[in-house]
Scaffold this active site. Structure first.
Site, PDB file in Angstrom:
ATOM      1  N   CYS A 152       0.883  -1.169   0.000  1.00  0.00           N
ATOM      2  CA  CYS A 152       0.000   0.000   0.000  1.00  0.00           C
ATOM      3  C   CYS A 152       0.918   1.215   0.000  1.00  0.00           C
ATOM      4  O   CYS A 152       2.114   1.088  -0.290  1.00  0.00           O
ATOM      5  CB  CYS A 152      -0.991  -0.022   1.163  1.00  0.00           C
ATOM      6  SG  CYS A 152      -0.264  -0.038   2.817  1.00  0.00           S
TER       7      CYS A 152
HETATM    8  C1  RB5 Z   1      -2.900   6.149   1.400  1.00  0.00           C
HETATM    9  O1  RB5 Z   1      -4.312   6.134   1.418  1.00  0.00           O
HETATM   10  C2  RB5 Z   1      -2.363   5.227   2.389  1.00  0.00           C
HETATM   11  O2  RB5 Z   1      -2.968   5.495   3.632  1.00  0.00           O
HETATM   12  C3  RB5 Z   1      -2.593   3.755   2.036  1.00  0.00           C
HETATM   13  O3  RB5 Z   1      -2.120   3.431   0.762  1.00  0.00           O
HETATM   14  C4  RB5 Z   1      -1.851   2.884   2.982  1.00  0.00           C
HETATM   15  O4  RB5 Z   1      -0.532   3.270   3.042  1.00  0.00           O
HETATM   16  C5  RB5 Z   1      -2.387   2.784   4.334  1.00  0.00           C
HETATM   17  O5  RB5 Z   1      -1.708   2.396   5.274  1.00  0.00           O
END
Ligand code: RB5
Length: 154
Positions: free
Chosen positions: A65
């Protein structure tokens, strides 16, 4: 090994590149999405990969993420799962050798693709060493079991 991978929209491009890389290392990859840069909530992806690991459908998972944090928090909510966010080679090795983490997470906004390949390679190159580390993992998993059974921990 059979490796599940997944990402949210922030890490779609990295997931695609690492998918090819893991395949080139000789592993089987199962892609749990996302499949474009359209916005996707990361918890659902993490839950699917983590659940399939606990069902013995996958040997390991690698999740991406923006930061690697949300994916790791979500994966760790699935009973039986140990997920570790790793952005360096040493931590990636130890996540498996010491912590027997079935899932590793990476933040696509934190490190680049070339370093993430080295981190992934380190994680997939080693296997849990057991020994004194097994005792500590057992303590963690016993705590989880106690909470699930009693709704509280001693
Ligand atoms: C961005 O929305 C970010 O919060 C997501 O990609 C992730 O890193 C969450 O932990």
């Amino acid at each position: 090994m059979k490796i599940g991978i997944g990402a949210d929209h922030n890490a779609f491009q990295m997931k695609e590149e690492i998918k090819s890389y893991i395949t080139s290392l000789g592993h089987e990859v199962v892609d749990y999405g996302c499949y474009s840069e359209d916005e996707v909530d990361y918890p659902g992806v993490a839950f699917k990969v983590a659940t399939d690991i606990t069902a013995n459908q996958l040997e390991r998972g690698i999740l991406f993420c923006g930061t690697g944090i949300g994916m790791s928090i979500a994966a760790n909510k699935v009973p039986g799962i140990r997920s570790a966010q790793c952005h360096d080679v040493y931590s990636a090795e130890r996540a498996q050798l010491s912590n027997n983490a079935q899932i590793m997470t990476i933040g696509a906004r934190v490190i680049g693709v070339e370093l993430s390949k080295k981190v992934v390679s380190a994680y997939l190159s080693v296997t849990f060493q057991g020994g004194n580390s097994a005792r500590k993992i057992d303590q963690i998993m016993d705590q989880e079991k106690e909470y699930l059974l009693n709704g509280s921990c001693s």
